[in-house]
Every structure is written in C-alpha cells, then in structure tokens.
Design an enzyme around this catalytic site. Sequence first.
Site, PDB file in Angstrom:
ATOM      1  N   SER A 231     -14.477  34.106 -48.759  1.00 54.30           N
ATOM      2  CA  SER A 231     -13.046  33.946 -48.599  1.00 54.30           C
ATOM      3  C   SER A 231     -12.517  34.772 -47.432  1.00 54.30           C
ATOM      4  CB  SER A 231     -12.366  34.299 -49.921  1.00 54.30           C
ATOM      5  OG  SER A 231     -11.151  33.627 -50.000  1.00 54.30           O
ATOM      6  N   LYS A 235     -13.930  34.745 -43.526  1.00 52.96           N
ATOM      7  CA  LYS A 235     -13.213  34.626 -42.251  1.00 52.96           C
ATOM      8  C   LYS A 235     -13.738  35.716 -41.309  1.00 52.96           C
ATOM      9  CE  LYS A 235      -8.954  33.854 -44.977  1.00 52.96           C
ATOM     10  NZ  LYS A 235      -8.815  32.531 -45.479  1.00 52.96           N
ATOM     11  N   TRP A 322      -7.562  24.702 -52.260  1.00 55.31           N
ATOM     12  CA  TRP A 322      -6.733  25.608 -51.433  1.00 55.31           C
ATOM     13  C   TRP A 322      -7.470  25.923 -50.116  1.00 55.31           C
ATOM     14  CZ3 TRP A 322      -1.983  27.552 -51.080  1.00 55.31           C
ATOM     15  CH2 TRP A 322      -1.741  28.831 -50.564  1.00 55.31           C
ATOM     16  N   HIS A 373     -13.349  28.929 -56.895  1.00 53.82           N
ATOM     17  CA  HIS A 373     -13.364  29.903 -55.801  1.00 53.82           C
ATOM     18  C   HIS A 373     -14.098  31.176 -56.211  1.00 53.82           C
ATOM     19  CE1 HIS A 373     -11.622  31.728 -52.216  1.00 53.82           C
ATOM     20  NE2 HIS A 373     -11.255  32.780 -52.940  1.00 53.82           N
TER      21      HIS A 373
HETATM   22  C1  GTR Z   1      -6.123  33.826 -50.880  1.00 56.05           C
HETATM   23  C2  GTR Z   1      -5.869  33.494 -49.443  1.00 56.05           C
HETATM   24  C3  GTR Z   1      -7.063  32.788 -48.927  1.00 56.05           C
HETATM   25  C4  GTR Z   1      -8.335  33.547 -49.252  1.00 56.05           C
HETATM   26  C5  GTR Z   1      -8.320  34.180 -50.626  1.00 56.05           C
HETATM   27  C6  GTR Z   1      -9.406  35.231 -50.900  1.00 56.05           C
HETATM   28  O1  GTR Z   1      -5.037  34.279 -51.566  1.00 56.05           O
HETATM   29  O2  GTR Z   1      -4.723  32.705 -49.365  1.00 56.05           O
HETATM   30  O3  GTR Z   1      -6.943  32.525 -47.560  1.00 56.05           O
HETATM   31  O4  GTR Z   1      -8.599  34.475 -48.277  1.00 56.05           O
HETATM   32  O5  GTR Z   1      -7.128  34.781 -50.907  1.00 56.05           O
HETATM   33  O6  GTR Z   1      -9.762  36.037 -50.040  1.00 56.05           O
HETATM   34  O7  GTR Z   1      -9.886  35.247 -52.037  1.00 56.05           O
END
Ligand code: GTR
Length: 396
Positions: A231, A235, A322, A373
Amino acid sequence: MTRILTNITVILFSLQTLWAQNYDESKVLPYKLPELLQTQAREKVTTIKEWEKIRRPEILKLFEDNIYGQVPKDFDQIKFELKKEDKTAMGGKATLKEVGITVSRNRKSVTINLVMFVPNKVKKPVPIFLVINNRGIRTMDATRERKDGFWPAEEVIDAGYGIAGFDVKDAAPDNKTAYVKGVLELYPEQLKINNGMGVLSAWAWGASRAIDYLEKDKAVDAKKIMTVGHSRGGKASLWCGAQDKRVVIAISNDSGESGAAISRRNFGETIKDILRTFPYWFCKNYHQYIDNEDKLPVDQHMLLALIAPRGVYVGNAAEDLWADPKGQYLSLVCAQPVYGLYGFETDLPAEMPAVNERVFRSHMGFHNREGKHNMTPYDWQQFIAFANNYFQKNAN
Ligand code: GTR
C-alpha cells in the site's frame, strides 16, 4: 459530547467519500496518457541511449517536481552498527542481524533500524527482500515468538532468500504533523519548496540507506536486492526502485493511487482523496492536479517504466477496489514499450488476468489474489516465484 460529534462527522465524511467513489467500470471515462517515448522537445525515443540519456531523466524529474518531491542524495556521514547478531536464529536455520544505520547531515542525525534474517545453509551470498514496513516493528519480531504473515520470515528463509525490513517511522512518522521528525530534520530546506521531499520520498530515502548497508553485508548478494512494500509502502517501493538502480526488482502490493494505478482512470481512490487525508506524503505541487489529472505531465505507468531494465512486480487483492487492480494492470501494460527498447518480453495480455491467476514475463509480474487489502503469505509466494523466475532468466 464533542467526541460523539467528532465521530459523527468522521462517519458522515467517510460515507460521503464512499458515495462519491466510482467503482463502476462502465462509468470510467476515456483518458489519454502522456507520451512515454517522446521527449519534452517532442522527439520520438527509439533507442536505449535516447531513453537513458534524455527521456528517463526527464520523467524522473517530473515525478520529483510534481508528485513525490526530491530525494536528496547528499549527507555527511553514514554509520552501521551491528546491534545484535544471532547465528542460531529460527532453530539454527538463519542468522539474525539487527543493524542501526545512522546518517548525519548538518549536525543532525537519523537512525534507521534494520532487522534482517539470512539463511545459514547456503554457499553463496543470497538475494534479499527489503521491506519498507508501514505496519510497525511488531510485524518483524526478531525473536520469532510472534509471527506475522505480513513479513513471513520463515517462509522466505526456506525459499533460500534473505529478508530485511525497517519501520517507516524511523525515516518519517506517518502523521500529518510529526512527519517532519526524521529524515526531514536533515534536510529542513526541503520543507520550504514546492517540490520538497514528501514522506514517500523520505521512506524511499530510508530504503536507499538500508541498501547502502546491505551492499556491504557479505551474506547478501548486492546485485539481488529487492524492495517490497504494501500500500503506502508499495508506493515508496516503486518510487525507490525508480530512482535507485541498485534495486533489482521493485515489488508493490496493493499500492493503488499514486502507486501503480493509473491516476487518470476515475476508479477507486483519486488524487483528491489521497491528498485530503495524506497531503504530507507528497510535495506541495501535487495539489495542482486535484480534479485535474489530465494536466499531470506523467501518469503512473511511467513510474513503472523508470524501473526498466530491472524487474517490477505489482500485487493486488480483488476486493481492494479502492486501489484499482485493473488500473494497476493497465499501468504495467502501458509501461511495456520501455521494456521493449531493451528487447525484453512485452506480450502481457491486454486483459487483466483472472483472480488468483498470476502472469509473469521476464521483467514484469502481476497477480490479483482473492480477498482484502493486506499483504499475506499468498502474496509473498508470488513475489518469491517471480524472483525465482527473474534470477533464472537473467542469470549473471
Ligand atoms: C489508504 C490510502 C491508500 C493506501 C492505504 C494504505 O487509506 O488511501 O492510498 O495507501 O491507505 O497504506 O493502507
């Protein structure tokens, strides 16, 4: 009372975000990606030389100036301190090392604490996965009393790889105000400029300092260092791989918006959403592109292309809409022309593979596992299989 009101506001705010989100493929609007293989002077790029000398540096700078901010390279000193070593870890099958990496500049210093395991029963230095860890040090328990699928060290060791990781908060706390306490204390001037280092750049910087150490560790094959992140960590893993050519495979898991996903695709999280909650992850210039993605001089397929000729891996979870798994797949497909310049395989299927069906090419890999996720042992099995395939095909 205030607490209740705050909670209600948060709930309403989240509901509003949910409603505003597009998760309907038929509502994805057409978009046009910026030219990958055309220079700012509008010259076509047809050779590796033109890519490496002109277009690649241009794109790198565009990401720096418009999205993540700079990643300064200068510092006064770097010190490695082996704080703990246990050659009998995991019942004797691995060696544990805990290393403090202290970097100083202008009389300020920051310490990145690296935890790592390398397998014992090997004849050669090993390839290693370096995790930019946003789930906290508890997921990397050095005693192995507590095991966590996010960082499945035993499985990685059994596969013949080393595993390392650091808690992102050592480089920059993941917090709207406290983020300045870390790498940014070494580079305070970055806070004053519109293309100054954001937190993702600080984490990528931290990973590069960990690589400074790993390159010197005799147990590690310095040509086989891979970054991994989930996540927000994903990035940072891609951004680190884009700039630091010592990263041989950059692996992202569920990296989504401003990671592997195409920003121009209106599906799932948008630039507006991410900047609303996490403005400090990016440089100030990124705000110009809220509801204005078409003006971005880059899109995220170009971030993946910057990693060529090295490997790039994009993991996903099917329920994590998402993070737009399809947008991440399209990004890989659209990055292929650069891999093509190097003569590598560029025949990824046009359609995203089915859930739980991975696709590997010589330098690119993708999967979309069932579920939510998270970064799980299943994801790790794919990273390991991809690394096996990569090192077999690109033996040196
Ligand atoms: C979320 C964010 C995502 C992702 C995520 C994470 O809230 O919007 O872009 O980075 O967190 O890191 O789990």
